[in-house]
Scaffold this active site. Structure first.
Site, PDB file in Angstrom:
ATOM      1  N   ARG A  78       0.826  -1.218   0.000  1.00  0.00           N
ATOM      2  CA  ARG A  78       0.000   0.000   0.000  1.00  0.00           C
ATOM      3  C   ARG A  78       0.856   1.263   0.000  1.00  0.00           C
ATOM      4  NH1 ARG A  78      -2.144  -3.513  -1.038  1.00  0.00           N
ATOM      5  NH2 ARG A  78      -4.001  -4.536  -0.231  1.00  0.00           N
ATOM      6  N   SER A 133     -10.864  -0.432   3.609  1.00  0.00           N
ATOM      7  CA  SER A 133     -10.065  -0.638   4.827  1.00  0.00           C
ATOM      8  C   SER A 133      -9.475   0.698   5.268  1.00  0.00           C
ATOM      9  CB  SER A 133      -8.918  -1.615   4.550  1.00  0.00           C
ATOM     10  OG  SER A 133      -9.443  -2.822   4.089  1.00  0.00           O
ATOM     11  N   GLU A 183      -4.633   3.763   6.335  1.00  0.00           N
ATOM     12  CA  GLU A 183      -4.399   3.557   4.897  1.00  0.00           C
ATOM     13  C   GLU A 183      -5.020   4.731   4.118  1.00  0.00           C
ATOM     14  OE1 GLU A 183      -5.180  -0.509   3.560  1.00  0.00           O
ATOM     15  OE2 GLU A 183      -5.934   0.286   1.662  1.00  0.00           O
TER      16      GLU A 183
HETATM   17  C1  LIG Z   1     -15.618  -0.011  -0.617  1.00  0.00           C
HETATM   18  C2  LIG Z   1     -14.146   0.183  -0.830  1.00  0.00           C
HETATM   19  C3  LIG Z   1     -13.310  -0.915  -0.974  1.00  0.00           C
HETATM   20  C4  LIG Z   1     -11.926  -0.754  -1.183  1.00  0.00           C
HETATM   21  N1  LIG Z   1     -11.148  -1.866  -1.331  1.00  0.00           N
HETATM   22  C5  LIG Z   1      -9.827  -1.751  -1.549  1.00  0.00           C
HETATM   23  C6  LIG Z   1      -8.999  -2.912  -1.740  1.00  0.00           C
HETATM   24  O1  LIG Z   1      -9.472  -4.038  -1.720  1.00  0.00           O
HETATM   25  N2  LIG Z   1      -7.669  -2.722  -1.960  1.00  0.00           N
HETATM   26  C7  LIG Z   1      -7.115  -1.474  -2.007  1.00  0.00           C
HETATM   27  O2  LIG Z   1      -5.885  -1.390  -2.207  1.00  0.00           O
HETATM   28  N3  LIG Z   1      -7.869  -0.351  -1.861  1.00  0.00           N
HETATM   29  C8  LIG Z   1      -9.207  -0.468  -1.631  1.00  0.00           C
HETATM   30  N4  LIG Z   1      -9.981   0.661  -1.452  1.00  0.00           N
HETATM   31  C9  LIG Z   1      -9.339   1.990  -1.504  1.00  0.00           C
HETATM   32  C10 LIG Z   1      -9.460   2.706  -2.879  1.00  0.00           C
HETATM   33  O3  LIG Z   1     -10.395   2.072  -3.692  1.00  0.00           O
HETATM   34  C11 LIG Z   1      -8.109   2.773  -3.600  1.00  0.00           C
HETATM   35  O4  LIG Z   1      -7.117   3.386  -2.794  1.00  0.00           O
HETATM   36  C12 LIG Z   1      -8.213   3.534  -4.937  1.00  0.00           C
HETATM   37  O5  LIG Z   1      -7.036   3.379  -5.692  1.00  0.00           O
HETATM   38  C13 LIG Z   1      -8.494   5.021  -4.736  1.00  0.00           C
HETATM   39  O6  LIG Z   1      -8.695   5.589  -6.012  1.00  0.00           O
HETATM   40  P1  LIG Z   1      -9.336   7.021  -6.155  1.00  0.00           P
HETATM   41  O7  LIG Z   1      -9.316   7.378  -7.596  1.00  0.00           O
HETATM   42  O8  LIG Z   1     -10.664   7.044  -5.501  1.00  0.00           O
HETATM   43  O9  LIG Z   1      -8.273   7.900  -5.347  1.00  0.00           O
HETATM   44  P2  LIG Z   1      -8.561   9.191  -4.388  1.00  0.00           P
HETATM   45  O10 LIG Z   1      -9.235   8.717  -3.158  1.00  0.00           O
HETATM   46  O11 LIG Z   1      -9.253  10.244  -5.167  1.00  0.00           O
HETATM   47  O12 LIG Z   1      -7.080   9.628  -4.090  1.00  0.00           O
HETATM   48  C14 LIG Z   1      -6.250   8.858  -3.247  1.00  0.00           C
HETATM   49  C15 LIG Z   1      -4.849   9.502  -3.185  1.00  0.00           C
HETATM   50  O13 LIG Z   1      -4.241   9.418  -4.460  1.00  0.00           O
HETATM   51  C16 LIG Z   1      -3.934  10.730  -4.968  1.00  0.00           C
HETATM   52  N5  LIG Z   1      -4.232  10.682  -6.413  1.00  0.00           N
HETATM   53  C17 LIG Z   1      -5.338  10.219  -7.025  1.00  0.00           C
HETATM   54  N6  LIG Z   1      -5.191  10.254  -8.355  1.00  0.00           N
HETATM   55  C18 LIG Z   1      -3.968  10.778  -8.610  1.00  0.00           C
HETATM   56  C19 LIG Z   1      -3.232  11.064  -9.799  1.00  0.00           C
HETATM   57  N7  LIG Z   1      -3.725  10.831 -11.020  1.00  0.00           N
HETATM   58  N8  LIG Z   1      -1.984  11.596  -9.673  1.00  0.00           N
HETATM   59  C20 LIG Z   1      -1.452  11.850  -8.441  1.00  0.00           C
HETATM   60  N9  LIG Z   1      -2.105  11.602  -7.281  1.00  0.00           N
HETATM   61  C21 LIG Z   1      -3.346  11.067  -7.373  1.00  0.00           C
HETATM   62  C22 LIG Z   1      -4.831  11.673  -4.208  1.00  0.00           C
HETATM   63  O14 LIG Z   1      -4.260  12.988  -4.147  1.00  0.00           O
HETATM   64  C23 LIG Z   1      -4.888  11.003  -2.845  1.00  0.00           C
HETATM   65  O15 LIG Z   1      -3.728  11.331  -2.095  1.00  0.00           O
HETATM   66  C24 LIG Z   1     -11.365   0.536  -1.253  1.00  0.00           C
HETATM   67  C25 LIG Z   1     -12.210   1.663  -1.131  1.00  0.00           C
HETATM   68  C26 LIG Z   1     -13.587   1.493  -0.923  1.00  0.00           C
HETATM   69  C27 LIG Z   1     -14.485   2.705  -0.815  1.00  0.00           C
END
Ligand SMILES: Cc1cc2nc3c(=O)[nH]c(=O)nc-3n(C[C@H](O)[C@H](O)[C@H](O)COP(=O)(O)OP(=O)(O)OC[C@H]3O[C@@H](n4cnc5c(N)ncnc54)[C@H](O)[C@@H]3O)c2cc1C
Length: 337
Positions: free
Chosen positions: A164, A237, A333
């Site tokens: 992570r 998580s 996380e």
């Molecule tokens: C129901 C649920 C289940 C989940 N299950 C898992 C799982 O099984 N495994 C897991 O690893 N994660 C899981 N997650 C967490 C999440 O899905 C991941 O971390 C996902 O990659 C977040 O993507 P996002 O586009 O929503 O990022 P955001 O929440 O919008 O951003 C997260 C971080 O990344 C940065 N960021 C985003 N895009 C960019 C970019 N293009 N360039 C630079 N920085 C950027 C943001 O500034 C922030 O710091 C889960 C979340 C939920 C709600």
């Protein structure tokens, strides 16, 4: 580029807290990234890249520019007898992209079905589930390096991927990921060792594993395990599984024989954070607008329209109770702003 002022972030992140951004813009091209960063630098304000907002907790107004990543596109860049190389825009929906690969018969990402978020965020956390991590299929990452004001390509080995984490997480504001290059397998190796996947495949009588069957099994497991963010605010998580030395693990197992842990090297164990939290009595507990999900204690849920700080304070209480009972400091996380 259109920069809006005083925008609510409530519908733009999965916890749904009613926090705001002073400035907000959508970025759908690499030129827009350059222009917006230039604009923020001239105004001397911070910026924040937002994907789908599924791993972020806003606890206050963002006093700067929030940039919503919307660069789209899936393009085949190379194909060999055994592999396919794709370049994918950072704003593409992760699950749609995984489903696209499964439909094409290209293996590697099927165990990561239904993880919410964008493709551009996947390398940041090095998202993972059911024995697979995004890094296993990432060839390289294209990012705007705000320090040198240039786009660069980082090969997989340059990205410092770990559990992570990655280079991008360690230096949060430096890189803006615009696209990710993936390498997928035309003769996939099926990863079905994970207990729950095996069980679902067995129940469905799938004697021969396939990309489709694995993806569907993962979708079924995840739908039962995680609350849907549109129905109940959450970010998956909330905490990482902590790593401890063998000596600490041995002390813990002597005191708590039911503790859940597995070895990750000769001298290190990973503890199930969910078990530690549950053993402190948090599972299903609710305080005001916030609670610990009744089916999975690693997940913090947001029942109502409360402020983000309430969720943060709840997470702090969990951290303190795990620390005082087990001497283990849980790490979040979820990204906190
Ligand atoms: C129901 C649920 C289940 C989940 N299950 C898992 C799982 O099984 N495994 C897991 O690893 N994660 C899981 N997650 C967490 C999440 O899905 C991941 O971390 C996902 O990659 C977040 O993507 P996002 O586009 O929503 O990022 P955001 O929440 O919008 O951003 C997260 C971080 O990344 C940065 N960021 C985003 N895009 C960019 C970019 N293009 N360039 C630079 N920085 C950027 C943001 O500034 C922030 O710091 C889960 C979340 C939920 C709600």
């Amino acid at each position: 580029m259109e920069i809006k002022e005083n925008i609510s972030l409530q519908s733009l992140h999965s916890f749904g807290c009613n926090e705001k951004a002073n400035y907000f813009a959508k970025i759908d091209s690499i030129e827009a990234i350059e222009k917006c960063i230039q604009w923020a630098k001239e105004k001397d304000i911070p910026y924040f890249i937002l994907g789908a907002g599924s791993n972020i907790l806003f606890t206050k107004t963002f006093e700067g520019l929030v940039l919503k990543m919307e660069i789209m596109g899936i393009k085949k860049i190379k194909e060999t007898a055994s592999e396919v190389f794709l370049e994918v825009g950072a704003g593409e929906n992760w699950h749609h992209f995984v489903s696209y690969c499964v439909q094409k018969g290209w293996g590697g990402l099927e165990n990561l079905s239904l993880i919410p978020g964008t493709v551009g965020a996947a390398p940041i956390e090095n998202i993972g589930a059911y024995g697979v991590e995004a890094k296993d299929s990432i060839a390289s990452v294209t990012a705007y390096d705000t320090q040198i004001a240039q786009f660069i390509i980082l090969q997989n080995s340059d990205c410092a991927f770990g559990y992570r984490t990655s280079l991008f997480k360690m230096d949060k504001t430096r890189y803006i990921i615009s696209s990710v290059q993936f390498v997928l397998q035309k003769q996939p190796i099926f990863r079905t060792e994970y207990g729950a996947i095996k069980e679902v495949l067995h129940q469905k009588n799938n004697k021969q594993a396939s990309l489709d069957a694995i993806a569907n099994a993962v979708i079924q497991i995840r739908s039962e395990k995680y609350p849907h963010p549109q129905k109940l605010g959450n970010a998956g998580s909330f905490f990482k599984n902590p790593t401890v030395t063998k000596a600490i693990f041995e002390t813990l197992i002597a005191a708590y024989p039911k503790i859940i842990a597995y070895p990750i090297s000769d001298n290190a164990y990973k503890l199930a954070a969910g078990w530690l939290i549950e053993d402190c009595g948090w599972k299903g507990k609710q305080k005001g607008n916030v609670g610990c999900y009744e089916k999975q204690s690693l997940v913090i849920v947001h029942y109502n329209n409360g402020p983000g700080i309430e969720i943060f304070n709840f997470s702090e209480e969990i951290i303190q109770s795990v620390l005082s009972k087990f001497g283990i400091l849980l790490e979040r996380e979820v990204v906190i702003y």
